[in-house]
Design an enzyme around this catalytic site. Structure first.
Site, PDB file in Angstrom:
ATOM      1  N   CYS A  55     -10.481  -1.964 -10.053  1.00 35.72           N
ATOM      2  CA  CYS A  55     -10.051  -0.871  -9.317  1.00 35.72           C
ATOM      3  C   CYS A  55      -8.372  -1.257  -8.717  1.00 35.72           C
ATOM      4  CB  CYS A  55     -10.545  -0.249  -8.290  1.00 35.72           C
ATOM      5  SG  CYS A  55     -10.980  -1.522  -7.072  1.00 35.72           S
TER       6      CYS A  55
ATOM      7  N   ARG B 122     -10.105   4.602  -0.552  1.00 34.86           N
ATOM      8  CA  ARG B 122      -9.771   3.523   0.274  1.00 34.86           C
ATOM      9  C   ARG B 122      -9.935   4.315   1.745  1.00 34.86           C
ATOM     10  NH1 ARG B 122      -5.720   2.283  -3.691  1.00 34.86           N
ATOM     11  NH2 ARG B 122      -5.772   0.024  -3.932  1.00 34.86           N
TER      12      ARG B 122
ATOM     13  N   HIS C  91       0.873  -1.324  -0.082  1.00 37.46           N
ATOM     14  CA  HIS C  91      -0.069   0.144  -0.105  1.00 37.46           C
ATOM     15  C   HIS C  91       0.870   1.201   0.225  1.00 37.46           C
ATOM     16  CE1 HIS C  91      -3.087  -2.894   0.882  1.00 37.46           C
ATOM     17  NE2 HIS C  91      -3.905  -1.899   0.198  1.00 37.46           N
TER      18      HIS C  91
ATOM     19  N   ASN D 192      -5.037  -6.492  -7.117  1.00 34.92           N
ATOM     20  CA  ASN D 192      -3.853  -6.660  -6.413  1.00 34.92           C
ATOM     21  C   ASN D 192      -4.153  -7.868  -5.206  1.00 34.92           C
ATOM     22  OD1 ASN D 192      -3.420  -3.967  -7.296  1.00 34.92           O
ATOM     23  ND2 ASN D 192      -4.112  -3.021  -5.373  1.00 34.92           N
ATOM     24  N   ASP D 193      -4.987  -7.893  -4.566  1.00 33.81           N
ATOM     25  CA  ASP D 193      -5.299  -9.195  -3.716  1.00 33.81           C
ATOM     26  C   ASP D 193      -5.825 -10.322  -4.551  1.00 33.81           C
ATOM     27  OD1 ASP D 193      -4.975  -8.480  -1.065  1.00 33.81           O
ATOM     28  OD2 ASP D 193      -6.585  -7.152  -1.014  1.00 33.81           O
TER      29      ASP D 193
ATOM     30  N   GLU E 294     -11.976  -9.897  -5.073  1.00 34.54           N
ATOM     31  CA  GLU E 294     -10.607  -9.964  -4.848  1.00 34.54           C
ATOM     32  C   GLU E 294      -9.916 -11.394  -4.325  1.00 34.54           C
ATOM     33  OE1 GLU E 294      -9.297  -6.491  -2.397  1.00 34.54           O
ATOM     34  OE2 GLU E 294     -11.001  -6.759  -1.147  1.00 34.54           O
TER      35      GLU E 294
ATOM     36  N   ARG F  70     -14.941   2.541  -0.379  1.00 39.02           N
ATOM     37  CA  ARG F  70     -14.968   1.278   0.177  1.00 39.02           C
ATOM     38  C   ARG F  70     -14.984   1.200   1.545  1.00 39.02           C
ATOM     39  NH1 ARG F  70      -9.534  -2.035  -1.345  1.00 39.02           N
ATOM     40  NH2 ARG F  70      -8.594  -0.809  -0.017  1.00 39.02           N
TER      41      ARG F  70
ATOM     42  N   ARG G 272       1.717 -10.666  -1.389  1.00 40.78           N
ATOM     43  CA  ARG G 272       1.782  -9.219  -2.123  1.00 40.78           C
ATOM     44  C   ARG G 272       3.046  -8.469  -1.406  1.00 40.78           C
ATOM     45  NH1 ARG G 272      -3.727  -5.624  -1.720  1.00 40.78           N
ATOM     46  NH2 ARG G 272      -2.515  -4.058  -2.045  1.00 40.78           N
TER      47      ARG G 272
HETATM   48  C1  PEP Z   1      -7.197  -4.657  -4.573  1.00 40.30           C
HETATM   49  O1  PEP Z   1      -6.752  -5.592  -3.727  1.00 40.30           O
HETATM   50  O2  PEP Z   1      -6.874  -4.711  -5.765  1.00 40.30           O
HETATM   51  C2  PEP Z   1      -7.602  -3.450  -4.073  1.00 40.30           C
HETATM   52  C3  PEP Z   1      -7.971  -2.522  -4.736  1.00 40.30           C
HETATM   53  O3  PEP Z   1      -7.349  -2.978  -2.685  1.00 40.30           O
HETATM   54  P1  PEP Z   1      -6.324  -2.910  -1.791  1.00 40.30           P
HETATM   55  O4  PEP Z   1      -4.769  -2.732  -2.908  1.00 40.30           O
HETATM   56  O5  PEP Z   1      -6.429  -1.810  -1.082  1.00 40.30           O
HETATM   57  O6  PEP Z   1      -6.000  -4.015  -1.102  1.00 40.30           O
HETATM   58 MG    MG Z   2      -7.726  -5.374  -1.806  1.00 43.96          MG
END
Ligand code: PEP
Ligand code: MG
Length: 539
Positions: A501, A295, A188, A453-454, A430, A331, A464
């Site tokens: 996203c 976020r 993050h 991402n997740d 996700e 979110r 990650r």
């Molecule tokens: C994701 O997981 O792609 C996402 C947008 O949320 P975050 O990166 O905040 O976990």
């Molecule tokens: Mg996420």
């Protein structure tokens, strides 16, 4: 000239002085003391000083954020004077013949544990306050008042690593670039650098030595390089590159006001991701069609205690109003894993990414969740707010959420508070589980937004956060793309829309693929809106 190499997180060239991030780490040693009276006196003096600091903070906060929000500093002042707290510190000093710092640290631990064990969420929240107050005392004693770093001229921030709560507290106006020794490109902190449009290079290793503090450097975020005390030709080359980049960005400005439409007429929404109210300016400046991911957990990370309903309402309302009718997808709280908030008092876990996080916290600590939902629904009267829920794995979770939403709406109605009935609600896709049951989920919600991402982390079983695994973290893996396609088919089969996203939305080499899947919306960091529009228009 010294050249360091790392992983590029966000392109751009920054030229300036390096400033090492000063963490207010306080290590407490237990020392035997003969003169306990002197230690008690040190404590009394530190208490007076800390109380003065709190008074100043209170007065400034009253001006900046109003009396209600400034109250926290009064509470901290009262804690400093609390008889049990003071007695505990003095007792430990005198009976154990130890130094003041140790007595404060032990008292803080004991009191925090006691608050934490209480049933009441409000009292549990006091655990963070007692720690905060105690840290202030310890800082006064060590005469280290750095706290979150305050810098004068804009600098290149260097650090071993930065956690999200540290990154959000930096004064963004004063940061030219980030350079860190460690860290994963998918963390993050990396995402925040992109959102803030700040050139960033991570994972330089230990070559990034403290002795470079104050030295002039160039960060080449495109190449992932840092030049410390650059020689003449390098400086000239980098200045040229900086100018070219600025010219390129200028050229992109011509795309403002233009549609996101392909040559054969396919339209797609391009929205932006934000982490705070301060990012809204960049969203508007880059002409995003809306906010695809706010976020909201960063509100919690920036704060020393649970943000109140009023505070959250204020932020959501301002964002919705500033976006003037454009969609703002907020979110709900997604803490846990790398986003740790002390005052939640979460236990250390073996596998935090698979642990107690996000919607799992909201569905088990419903008072926290309801506070946020009330603030969101109240703010819905002031703009086009949509709400989205993270880390969903089942239809049952969504039904539970809907039940809680109904309770919140009923409460607001009974109190005569205005809100919109038709707020769109959606879920993040996700987890592989959400993909596999996406057809059923699509029946329950208004939209999907894929958190790549997740989704990549859970599909490939690659943490990650683990920088050693960056080479295995392949968001282009066919399994990940198949997941996105399946979610898109499910959403469309139920007449719902789907966006992306996660960071993959900004991967311009995949824009065509996403268009061919019929993805309806891509939400990217504000700085990527126009480059993405360019690629869409050229597709
Ligand atoms: C994701 O997981 O792609 C996402 C947008 O949320 P975050 O990166 O905040 O976990
Ligand atoms: Mg996420």
């Amino acid at each position: 000239m010294i050249t360091l190499e790392g992983k590029s997180v966000y392109g751009g060239i920054a030229i300036g002085k390096i400033a090492f991030y000063k963490r207010s780490e306080i290590t407490i040693k237990r020392c035997h003391v003969e003169d306990t009276k002197r230690e008690v006196k040190r404590f009394e003096e530190a208490k007076v000083k800390a109380s003065q600091e709190l008074q100043e903070l209170h007065d400034k906060a009253v001006e900046d954020v109003g009396e209600a929000n400034a109250m926290i500093f009064e509470i901290h002042q009262m804690m400093l004077e609390d008889l049990d707290y003071v007695e505990s510190i003095v007792n430990i000093i005198t009976t154990q013949e130890v130094n003041t710092e140790y007595a404060i640290g032990t008292t803080a631990d004991n009191f925090a544990a006691m608050f934490q064990a209480m049933d009441d969420a409000y009292m549990q929240g006091r655990a963070a306050d007692v720690r905060d107050v105690s840290e202030r005392l310890l800082r006064v004693l060590s005469e280290n008042k750095s706290g979150p770093m305050a810098v004068g001229e804009p600098v290149i921030i260097a650090a071993d690593d930065l956690v999200p709560s540290e990154t959000v507290q930096l004064d963004k106006e004063k940061v030219l670039a980030f350079v860190t020794m460690y860290g994963s490109a998918n963390s993050h902190t990396a995402i925040l650098a992109r959102t803030m449009n700040i050139p960033a290079v991570i994972g330089t290793g230990e070559g990034l030595a403290q002795e470079y503090d104050g030295k002039t450097a160039v960060v080449d975020g495109f190449e992932g390089k840092i030049y410390i005390e650059p020689d003449g030709p390098t400086m000239e080359r980098m200045q040229r590159k900086q100018q070219e980049d600025a010219a390129q960005r200028e050229l992109l400005q011509q795309l403002k006001g233009k549609e996101n439409i392909t040559a054969d007429g396919q339209k797609i929404q391009v929205y932006a991701n934000i982490g705070s109210m301060a990012d809204v300016g960049a969203v508007l400046k880059n002409d995003a069609g809306g906010i695809g991911l706010f976020r909201s957990e960063f509100l919690y990370l920036e704060s020393n205690t649970y943000p109140t309903e009023e505070q959250q309402f204020g932020v959501y309302k301002t964002v919705a109003e500033n976006m003037a009718g454009k969609k703002v997808i907020i979110r709900t709280l997604d803490i846990g894993a790398d986003k740790q908030v002390d005052y939640f008092g979460l236990d250390k876990e073996e596998n935090p990414a698979l642990g107690y996080r996000a919607i799992r916290i909201c569905l088990t600590q419903t008072d926290i969740f309801k506070t946020q939902l009330r603030a969101l629904y109240r703010a819905s009267a002031f703009g086009q707010i949509a709400i989205m829920f993270p880390m969903i794995i089942s239809v049952e979770e969504v039904r539970k959420i809907k039940g809680i939403i109904e309770e919140v709406k009923a409460e607001l109605k009974a109190e005569g508070i205005q809100f919109r009935e038709d707020v769109e609600t959606g879920i993040m896709i996700e987890t592989p589980a959400a993909v596999m049951v996406s057809r059923e989920l699509a029946k329950e919600v208004d939209f999907f937004s894929v958190g790549t991402n997740d989704l990549t982390q859970y599909t490939l079983a690659v943490d990650r956060q683990n920088e050693k695994l960056d080479e295995f973290y392949d968001a282009h893996h066919p399994a990940v793309l198949a997941m996105i396609r399946m979610a898109a088919e499910s959403a469309h089969a139920e007449g719902k829309w789907i966006g992306i996203c996660g960071e993959l939305a900004a991967d311009l080499s995949l824009t065509k693929t996403f268009l061919s899947m019929g993805i309806d919306e891509l939400s990217v960091s504000p700085g990527m809106v126009l480059p993405l529009r360019k690629v869409i228009r050229e597709s």
